[in-house]
Write a protein that holds these residues in place. Structure first.
Motif, mmCIF file in Angstrom:
data_model
loop_
_atom_site.group_PDB
_atom_site.id
_atom_site.type_symbol
_atom_site.label_atom_id
_atom_site.label_comp_id
_atom_site.label_asym_id
_atom_site.label_seq_id
_atom_site.Cartn_x
_atom_site.Cartn_y
_atom_site.Cartn_z
ATOM 1 N N LYS A 175 21.865 11.727 14.608
ATOM 2 C CA LYS A 175 21.924 12.653 13.478
ATOM 3 C C LYS A 175 22.179 11.914 12.172
ATOM 4 C CE LYS A 175 21.016 16.294 15.795
ATOM 5 N NZ LYS A 175 19.649 16.845 15.683
ATOM 6 N N LEU A 176 22.942 10.829 12.239
ATOM 7 C CA LEU A 176 23.154 10.018 11.038
ATOM 8 C C LEU A 176 21.819 9.418 10.597
ATOM 9 C CD1 LEU A 176 25.135 8.792 9.007
ATOM 10 C CD2 LEU A 176 25.551 6.923 10.613
ATOM 11 N N GLU A 177 21.044 8.946 11.563
ATOM 12 C CA GLU A 177 19.731 8.386 11.237
ATOM 13 C C GLU A 177 18.865 9.448 10.573
ATOM 14 O OE1 GLU A 177 16.659 8.123 14.026
ATOM 15 O OE2 GLU A 177 15.962 6.155 13.375
ATOM 16 N N SER A 178 18.928 10.648 11.110
ATOM 17 C CA SER A 178 18.120 11.729 10.565
ATOM 18 C C SER A 178 18.513 12.021 9.105
ATOM 19 C CB SER A 178 18.314 12.927 11.485
ATOM 20 O OG SER A 178 17.992 14.092 10.866
ATOM 21 N N LYS A 179 19.819 11.984 8.830
ATOM 22 C CA LYS A 179 20.273 12.222 7.456
ATOM 23 C C LYS A 179 19.842 11.098 6.515
ATOM 24 C CE LYS A 179 24.310 15.125 7.772
ATOM 25 N NZ LYS A 179 25.490 15.440 6.995
ATOM 26 N N VAL A 180 19.972 9.864 7.013
ATOM 27 C CA VAL A 180 19.637 8.712 6.167
ATOM 28 C C VAL A 180 18.129 8.693 5.880
ATOM 29 C CG1 VAL A 180 19.643 6.190 6.061
ATOM 30 C CG2 VAL A 180 21.634 7.388 6.943
ATOM 31 N N LYS A 181 17.333 9.027 6.904
ATOM 32 C CA LYS A 181 15.875 9.087 6.709
ATOM 33 C C LYS A 181 15.515 10.156 5.680
ATOM 34 C CE LYS A 181 13.641 7.593 10.977
ATOM 35 N NZ LYS A 181 13.095 8.086 12.245
ATOM 36 N N TYR A 182 16.222 11.271 5.766
ATOM 37 C CA TYR A 182 15.988 12.376 4.825
ATOM 38 C C TYR A 182 16.260 11.899 3.395
ATOM 39 C CZ TYR A 182 16.772 16.974 2.649
ATOM 40 O OH TYR A 182 16.730 18.070 1.831
ATOM 41 N N LYS A 183 17.369 11.142 3.221
ATOM 42 C CA LYS A 183 17.707 10.606 1.886
ATOM 43 C C LYS A 183 16.641 9.614 1.428
ATOM 44 C CE LYS A 183 22.231 11.802 1.307
ATOM 45 N NZ LYS A 183 23.044 12.006 0.162
ATOM 46 N N PHE A 184 16.156 8.834 2.374
ATOM 47 C CA PHE A 184 15.137 7.832 2.062
ATOM 48 C C PHE A 184 13.855 8.525 1.579
ATOM 49 C CE2 PHE A 184 11.940 4.682 3.930
ATOM 50 C CZ PHE A 184 12.056 3.799 2.879
ATOM 51 N N ASN A 185 13.498 9.618 2.243
ATOM 52 C CA ASN A 185 12.304 10.365 1.823
ATOM 53 C C ASN A 185 12.515 11.020 0.460
ATOM 54 O OD1 ASN A 185 10.884 9.683 4.104
ATOM 55 N ND2 ASN A 185 11.625 11.447 5.270
ATOM 56 N N LEU A 186 13.720 11.553 0.238
ATOM 57 C CA LEU A 186 14.020 12.166 -1.069
ATOM 58 C C LEU A 186 13.944 11.134 -2.189
ATOM 59 C CD1 LEU A 186 17.101 14.577 -0.684
ATOM 60 C CD2 LEU A 186 14.711 15.172 -1.073
ATOM 61 N N LEU B 172 27.083 25.648 19.915
ATOM 62 C CA LEU B 172 27.204 24.707 18.796
ATOM 63 C C LEU B 172 26.264 25.152 17.691
ATOM 64 C CD1 LEU B 172 26.929 21.319 20.746
ATOM 65 C CD2 LEU B 172 28.922 22.004 19.416
ATOM 66 N N PRO B 173 26.606 24.888 16.432
ATOM 67 C CA PRO B 173 25.659 25.234 15.376
ATOM 68 C C PRO B 173 24.443 24.307 15.411
ATOM 69 C CG PRO B 173 27.556 24.087 14.475
ATOM 70 C CD PRO B 173 27.830 24.274 15.925
ATOM 71 N N LYS B 174 23.343 24.777 14.876
ATOM 72 C CA LYS B 174 22.130 23.946 14.833
ATOM 73 C C LYS B 174 22.273 22.964 13.674
ATOM 74 C CE LYS B 174 17.388 23.547 15.376
ATOM 75 N NZ LYS B 174 17.262 22.274 14.693
ATOM 76 N N PHE B 175 21.950 21.743 13.956
ATOM 77 C CA PHE B 175 22.076 20.689 12.936
ATOM 78 C C PHE B 175 20.905 20.731 11.960
ATOM 79 C CE2 PHE B 175 20.631 16.574 11.521
ATOM 80 C CZ PHE B 175 21.758 16.018 10.963
ATOM 81 N N ASN B 176 21.196 20.537 10.686
ATOM 82 C CA ASN B 176 20.129 20.192 9.745
ATOM 83 C C ASN B 176 20.641 19.071 8.837
ATOM 84 O OD1 ASN B 176 21.382 21.207 7.329
ATOM 85 N ND2 ASN B 176 20.875 23.258 8.061
ATOM 86 N N GLU B 177 19.802 18.596 7.955
ATOM 87 C CA GLU B 177 20.154 17.419 7.155
ATOM 88 C C GLU B 177 21.358 17.651 6.256
ATOM 89 O OE1 GLU B 177 17.111 18.191 7.956
ATOM 90 O OE2 GLU B 177 16.709 16.351 9.087
ATOM 91 N N HIS B 178 21.708 18.932 6.028
ATOM 92 C CA HIS B 178 22.855 19.213 5.155
ATOM 93 C C HIS B 178 24.109 19.538 5.953
ATOM 94 C CE1 HIS B 178 19.910 19.209 1.982
ATOM 95 N NE2 HIS B 178 19.201 20.105 2.652
ATOM 96 N N SER B 179 23.995 19.558 7.277
ATOM 97 C CA SER B 179 25.158 19.901 8.107
ATOM 98 C C SER B 179 26.241 18.850 7.971
ATOM 99 C CB SER B 179 24.773 19.949 9.582
ATOM 100 O OG SER B 179 23.770 20.859 9.804
ATOM 101 N N ASP B 180 27.471 19.321 8.144
ATOM 102 C CA ASP B 180 28.584 18.384 8.214
ATOM 103 C C ASP B 180 28.706 17.967 9.676
ATOM 104 O OD1 ASP B 180 30.906 17.047 8.264
ATOM 105 O OD2 ASP B 180 32.072 18.527 7.142
ATOM 106 N N LEU B 181 28.451 16.707 9.948
ATOM 107 C CA LEU B 181 28.422 16.239 11.336
ATOM 108 C C LEU B 181 29.768 16.361 12.040
ATOM 109 C CD1 LEU B 181 26.225 12.994 11.437
ATOM 110 C CD2 LEU B 181 25.942 15.054 12.781
ATOM 111 N N SER B 182 30.858 16.439 11.272
ATOM 112 C CA SER B 182 32.189 16.471 11.899
ATOM 113 C C SER B 182 32.372 17.712 12.783
ATOM 114 C CB SER B 182 33.284 16.401 10.846
ATOM 115 O OG SER B 182 33.168 17.508 9.986
ATOM 116 N N ILE B 183 31.576 18.765 12.530
ATOM 117 C CA ILE B 183 31.718 19.963 13.362
ATOM 118 C C ILE B 183 31.323 19.714 14.815
ATOM 119 C CG2 ILE B 183 31.482 21.705 11.548
ATOM 120 C CD1 ILE B 183 28.546 21.872 12.156
ATOM 121 N N PHE B 184 30.578 18.633 15.042
ATOM 122 C CA PHE B 184 30.154 18.337 16.408
ATOM 123 C C PHE B 184 31.164 17.468 17.160
ATOM 124 C CE2 PHE B 184 26.243 19.187 14.115
ATOM 125 C CZ PHE B 184 25.580 20.023 14.989
ATOM 126 N N PHE B 185 32.150 16.922 16.437
ATOM 127 C CA PHE B 185 33.004 15.917 17.091
ATOM 128 C C PHE B 185 34.477 16.268 16.987
ATOM 129 C CE2 PHE B 185 29.129 13.912 15.549
ATOM 130 C CZ PHE B 185 28.601 13.526 16.770
#
Lengths: 204, 289
Positions: free
Chosen positions: A92-103, B276-289
């Motif tokens: 998920k971190l990779e997905s976020k970083v890739k998203y920033k890279f595309n932006l 669990l909530p569905k993840f998107n690029e704006h999600s706060d990842l801490s909710i999963f851990f």
């Protein structure tokens, strides 16, 4: 940082782009992400346009953020890591970083350009690094870059060539580009090269 | 009589093949000798092709087919001294002839080829294909052993036999099997070079662990969840098998359809079950851990 204000266009190395993209809600790279963001914001306010040759974008895609994330977690380079930094977190971190890279690639102050270095310029730069074998600081250089050969990657040499052809200074954090920056500039093989870790955000 | 009684019968029949002297020796080897455990696993798996339609469910692991429930059974104390029951349909003479003088590499080759052929429904695997598959999935196995394994399977006409997994009704058992399947695949993909595709596979399998940590669903919902997770693992396993020739360059394999499936799985866990909530690029990842 004020030294950079005089330039309208600045070339960025791949590591600077990666530092920039790693700013997420959860984590960032210790030391460099915050500094890169402040630097880039400052320069955007100075109306600087960042220029990046396409091969740098390709290099980032090729190396993959997955590899970067694994390396950074292993070296404990990321801040605020959760206790559970398993593969799901990394994915998920990779997905976020890739998203920033595309932006980032959609920003008007970030321009990706096609550029192909000439064979002559690559040969000249290669020759420069080859001759470093007798340089008094070669051992220090090799120790710092932690690799056996003093010859940089093709992408590094192409970026040096790009900087020279276009007259764009480079911001980098890579020893391959920065360790002999004065010599490269002195021999008219590149424009000015600035090492991120040597830039003072507040005084110069 | 339960499956364990058949297992005792089978193991006693394999005393010379494995080998072991008595229960004490068996337990010692099970606890201390990985090769011995691998041999037990492979023999029980292969016995399915010789008439013992046992209920052990096998998943693909780094050393070939592996059953977590079988592992639990052979770790039980005083196993060999337990009451045993003859397995009705097993042809032990034929089986012994098949596995005679086989070392672990040979058993691993044979069980891998048969598992592959069953899962991929490839009845007529050519010898060249079989050797290429083994070379990719089991690079440590010598080509001579791989070649002999193929010939042996052909000689006993085992490629044409279908071994279907029995329906698992016990949800606790099913959960163990799903967790084991995910673990087996993770162990395999962890050996791959780091790439975005590798991270996607490992990340999506690691998601199971987080789901199991957070879920509290029961009965039909639990069964449906387990089925979905299991089927997702099956798809990963099939991609792994299908792309056996591209494993060295796994980063270039197109996984779009798997990504779509994982996205649907996340939606199901989030929207249908509320685990669990569905993840998107704006999600706060801490909710999963």
């Amino acid at each position: 940082m004020k030294r950079l204000k005089i330039y309208e266009n600045i070339a960025l190395d791949s590591n600077i782009i990666i530092y920039y993209c790693f700013k997420t809600k959860e984590t960032q790279i210790v030391e460099f992400t915050d500094k890169t963001h402040k630097l880039i914001e400052f320069l955007i306010n100075q109306k600087v346009t960042f220029r990046v040759p396409k091969f740098i974008i390709n290099e980032i895609n090729r190396i993959s953020f997955a590899e970067k994330i694994e390396g950074m977690i292993f070296k404990k380079e990321l801040t605020n890591m959760p206790k559970d930094s398993g593969y799901f977190f990394k994915m998920k971190l990779e997905s976020k970083v890739k998203y920033k890279f595309n932006l980032l690639q959609q920003k008007e102050w970030f321009v990706v350009e096609d550029y192909f270095p000439s064979k002559e310029s690559i040969d000249e730069i290669h020759d420069f690094f080859e001759k470093l074998i007798v340089h008094p600081q070669i051992d220090e250089f090799l120790n710092k870059k932690r690799k056996g050969s003093q010859i940089p990657s093709f992408e590094d040499m192409a970026l040096i060539s790009y900087s020279n052809d276009k007259h764009y200074p480079i911001i980098t954090n890579d020893y391959d580009l920065s360790f002999f920056k004065e010599d490269l500039y002195g021999k008219k093989l590149s424009c000015k090269i600035f090492k991120l870790s040597e830039l003072d955000l507040y005084n110069n | 009589m339960s499956e364990i009684n058949n297992l005792v019968y089978f193991l006693n029949s394999m005393k010379k093949t494995l080998p072991f002297k008595d229960d004490k020796d068996f337990q010692k080897k099970i606890n201390e000798n990985k090769d011995f455990r691998i041999k037990v696993q492979k023999l029980v798996y292969l016995s399915k092709f010789f008439g013992w339609n046992n209920n052990y469910h096998f998943n693909f692991h780094i050393n070939g087919p592996f059953s977590a429930t079988l592992s639990a059974d052979y770790h039980s104390t005083d196993l060999i001294n337990q009451e045993c029951e003859a397995i009705a349909k097993i042809d032990l003479d034929k089986f012994n002839s098949f596995v005679k003088n086989h070392d672990n590499d040979t058993l691993e080759s044979e069980s891998t080829l048969l598992y592959y052929s069953n899962k991929m429904d490839t009845k007529n695997l050519s010898k060249t294909d079989s050797l290429n598959i083994l070379k990719s999935l089991k690079p440590h196995i010598h080509q001579d052993i791989a070649s002999k394994s193929y010939d042996n399977i052909e000689k006993f006409n085992l490629f044409n036999q279908n071994i279907n997994d029995n329906q698992i009704n016990d949800l606790d058992k099913f959960e163990k099997i799903v967790k084991d399947k995910a673990k087996g695949l993770m162990d395999i993909f962890e050996t791959f070079d780091i790439s975005s595709n590798r991270l996607f596979i490992l990340g999506s399998l690691d998601y199971f662990r987080i789901v199991f940590d957070h879920e509290n669903v029961k009965d039909i919902e639990k069964s449906e969840l387990l089925n979905k997770l299991y089927n997702y693992c099956e798809k990963i396993e099939k991609e792994y098998f299908k792309n056996y020739s591209k494993l060295a360059n796994f980063e270039y394999v197109n996984l779009e359809y798997l990504k779509h499936d994982f996205n649907s799985l996340e939606e199901y866990v989030s929207d249908e079950l509320g685990i669990l909530p569905k993840f998107n690029e704006h999600s706060d990842l801490s909710i999963f851990f």
